[in-house]
Design an enzyme around this catalytic site. Sequence first.
Site, PDB file in Angstrom:
ATOM      1  N   LYS A 100      76.385 -52.648  -8.741  1.00 13.40           N
ATOM      2  CA  LYS A 100      77.388 -51.781  -8.394  1.00 13.40           C
ATOM      3  C   LYS A 100      76.837 -50.955  -7.296  1.00 13.40           C
ATOM      4  O   LYS A 100      75.609 -50.561  -7.255  1.00 13.40           O
ATOM      5  CB  LYS A 100      78.324 -51.101  -9.318  1.00 13.40           C
ATOM      6  CG  LYS A 100      77.272 -50.069  -9.996  1.00 13.40           C
ATOM      7  CD  LYS A 100      77.005 -48.838  -9.351  1.00 13.40           C
ATOM      8  CE  LYS A 100      78.243 -48.068  -8.564  1.00 13.40           C
ATOM      9  NZ  LYS A 100      77.963 -46.762  -8.000  1.00 13.40           N
ATOM     10  N   THR A 158      71.958 -46.572  -3.816  1.00 14.11           N
ATOM     11  CA  THR A 158      72.673 -45.921  -5.099  1.00 14.11           C
ATOM     12  C   THR A 158      73.425 -47.227  -5.851  1.00 14.11           C
ATOM     13  O   THR A 158      74.461 -47.819  -5.234  1.00 14.11           O
ATOM     14  CB  THR A 158      73.923 -45.003  -4.810  1.00 14.11           C
ATOM     15  OG1 THR A 158      73.560 -43.978  -4.244  1.00 14.11           O
ATOM     16  CG2 THR A 158      74.487 -44.772  -6.117  1.00 14.11           C
ATOM     17  N   ASN A 193      84.155 -39.775   1.655  1.00 10.98           N
ATOM     18  CA  ASN A 193      83.140 -38.674   1.264  1.00 10.98           C
ATOM     19  C   ASN A 193      83.581 -37.277   1.260  1.00 10.98           C
ATOM     20  O   ASN A 193      82.486 -36.688   0.780  1.00 10.98           O
ATOM     21  CB  ASN A 193      81.731 -39.232   1.953  1.00 10.98           C
ATOM     22  CG  ASN A 193      81.252 -40.373   1.242  1.00 10.98           C
ATOM     23  OD1 ASN A 193      80.979 -40.708   0.034  1.00 10.98           O
ATOM     24  ND2 ASN A 193      80.958 -41.542   2.169  1.00 10.98           N
ATOM     25  N   GLU A 195      81.063 -47.928   1.641  1.00  8.35           N
ATOM     26  CA  GLU A 195      82.211 -47.156   1.832  1.00  8.35           C
ATOM     27  C   GLU A 195      82.492 -47.009   3.375  1.00  8.35           C
ATOM     28  O   GLU A 195      81.672 -46.437   4.097  1.00  8.35           O
ATOM     29  CB  GLU A 195      81.841 -45.921   1.108  1.00  8.35           C
ATOM     30  CG  GLU A 195      81.905 -45.680   0.005  1.00  8.35           C
ATOM     31  CD  GLU A 195      81.289 -44.402  -0.673  1.00  8.35           C
ATOM     32  OE1 GLU A 195      80.791 -43.542   0.052  1.00  8.35           O
ATOM     33  OE2 GLU A 195      81.370 -44.101  -2.056  1.00  8.35           O
ATOM     34  N   THR A 209      82.294 -47.949  -9.018  1.00 11.53           N
ATOM     35  CA  THR A 209      82.749 -46.738  -8.686  1.00 11.53           C
ATOM     36  C   THR A 209      83.736 -46.825  -7.876  1.00 11.53           C
ATOM     37  O   THR A 209      84.939 -46.987  -7.740  1.00 11.53           O
ATOM     38  CB  THR A 209      81.527 -45.726  -8.551  1.00 11.53           C
ATOM     39  OG1 THR A 209      80.824 -46.294  -7.489  1.00 11.53           O
ATOM     40  CG2 THR A 209      80.808 -45.577  -9.826  1.00 11.53           C
ATOM     41  N   SER A 262      86.663 -34.116  -4.882  1.00 13.89           N
ATOM     42  CA  SER A 262      87.855 -32.628  -5.024  1.00 13.89           C
ATOM     43  C   SER A 262      89.215 -33.256  -5.858  1.00 13.89           C
ATOM     44  O   SER A 262      89.117 -34.491  -6.100  1.00 13.89           O
ATOM     45  CB  SER A 262      88.346 -32.418  -3.448  1.00 13.89           C
ATOM     46  OG  SER A 262      87.220 -32.569  -2.685  1.00 13.89           O
TER      47      SER A 262
END
Lengths: 383, 383
Positions: free
Chosen positions: A168, A179, A378, A259, A146, A383
């Site tokens: 992942k 996650t 994040n 991230e 992702t 959006s």
Amino acid sequence: MSVTAAKGFQAAGIAAGIKDSGNPDLALVVNRGPRLAAAGVFTSNRVKAAPVLWSEQVLKGGLVSAVVLNSGGANACTGPKGFQDTHATAEKVAEALELSAGEVAVASTGLIGELLPMDKVLPGVDKAASQLSEHGGEKAAIAIKTTDSVHKTAVYEGHGWTVGGMAKGAGMLAPGLATMLVVLTTDAALDSEVLDKALRDATRVTFDRVDSDGCMSTNDTVLLLASGAAEVTPGYEEFAKAVRLVCDDLGRQLIGDAEGASKDIKVEVINAASEDEAVEVGRSIARNNLLKCAIHGEDPNWGRVLSAIGTTKATFEPDELNVAINGVWVCKNGGVGEDREKVDMRYREVVVTADLAAGTETATIWTNDLTADYVHENSAYSS
Amino acid sequence: MSVTAAKGFQAAGIAAGIKDSGNPDLALVVNRGPRLAAAGVFTSNRVKAAPVLWSEQVLKGGLVSAVVLNSGGANACTGPKGFQDTHATAEKVAEALELSAGEVAVASTGLIGELLPMDKVLPGVDKAASQLSEHGGEKAAIAIKTTDSVHKTAVYEGHGWTVGGMAKGAGMLAPGLATMLVVLTTDAALDSEVLDKALRDATRVTFDRVDSDGCMSTNDTVLLLASGAAEVTPGYEEFAKAVRLVCDDLGRQLIGDAEGASKDIKVEVINAASEDEAVEVGRSIARNNLLKCAIHGEDPNWGRVLSAIGTTKATFEPDELNVAINGVWVCKNGGVGEDREKVDMRYREVVVTADLAAGTETATIWTNDLTADYVHENSAYSS
């Protein structure tokens, strides 16, 4: 090599069109046997995605012949329709490969709260089935990404048998699994009870101690499939070690790709009264936003470590606590220790050691720093 | 008006030179009586700063004649020398004002792990004592600022009596009090038992439910002093309400000035089985970094709310959860609800409502968004 390093497995990774970008988004892993033994560990979040609810049922039977995974949508908080979609995906795999749908596990990752585009997913299953290969492990690992910047794989070679895997995960990494979607495969000849024990023993000290941002996902899934194709049955300790090493390797890759992170932080808690208390203290330190910011700024702000320890119920006396950052004991006996100027924090890995002076137990939690890039990634994700 | 709104109090705020910037950094609040009743609430962090350990002892006597507060240094994790410095500061106040040191509370705020410059602090006490005034409340409020962008004061006028107060705090705001120093004063004629009950009743539902960044301080101190100078004894309910309103007002000011924040987020949990469960769920939502980033990005990402609820032990069924953001029920029955495009998040205040559909209890937790500015402020704080 990934999930096809072990004999008896085929895999594929393709672009089904679930992602608007056109990047690969659907993976298939198939166990060609002769055995179909499997074990699974899932998120402990009480809000579970449809594929988790489905796969938990599948794993109760202890047999998995195929796993279908998609990125581009989590299929979480999608109600009865979401569950029907997971079911339909498993049925589609069963039809394409002439298997029983009750032995097909499903895993999804992506945005919560949106239905999957089934008009893309179902043809994607056919496409993936047509491309299955003993060399497809890498493609499968790529298709489940992702926000991951790289795909993650690991392999352990035993004596005549192998454990391989793919993972992942780049955000929402927290205990009760990060996650993450992980598929491990082995050609060792083992039954599902042994797989289950080895998998739980491994995840408890690896993925469960990866805590990038304290946020627990609805979709975490770790599966271990055994084909028996190597016709070798290793001893439990040897096999369990192999699974633990592969999980540890993949877990470190998750932290290394978290991230927006610029630092990988190893929080070591030593001399705790119990392992549980060591884990509690480690998590409290790993989740302290102020400390994570300080480490981002390469500031050995040990006061924030003490402040985090002080919020726990662990056994310790405030004036007996010691803290080292990258090996320099900047806090001794709850007060100022060695000169903080000695701490070199220029490199990506930072080690925070908290000595509770209360016993002999230890635990290590991995986390990341908190950065403006994390905020940026994040705040713009859906959006 | 601040701490000198109530009769019987004097205050001062001066620059003692503790801060390199030369900004005001030492405040003094004196109760001129006729009563000296007082109550205090302190951090629940087990690593407590020296002034907290000192003031807890002072408050056990129920009498406080003066409070000396400094910014520019927390005097936390400073060992026996730090405690000696706190003691010496109290003795200096006692000497300057002809009081008993055992009735002088001390509060400090700033960086953890450094000794205070006592060669600045002690002369500063004399300077502050020489400037005490019935109009000094504003200056005292200014002198306790650290990263606060504004000073915070509040006043409630009863029938012939007053409750006033000042607060500082902009980061490390989390339950068991936020990182805050608060001094409240009243001229009502009340004893320390009544003050203690009113203060605990108020902080439980105000400061304890301010959770800006989940980080608990070593220095939190909230004091309530009563002079009795108004010669009026209000009823308990009326007085408790006044204290609660002043605390609520100051708590909102803390959230409104939190480091780097661009949104004030009100997390309302409704229809919970118990108030404790409502608070547990509210805190879990308020501490979810991913949600805090999403709100910063004005993204009504309700999946992250459900994911946070799912990590709690509260009573609920996943398919009965409802979530509204700014009044739009974007999640109904655990799945997609009203169109998320309807949510207007352009303003500073954002209301997240979580309906657990499990009872009739409610709780509200206040937090902030997570921003690049927060990261910046907290990665550079001590360097």
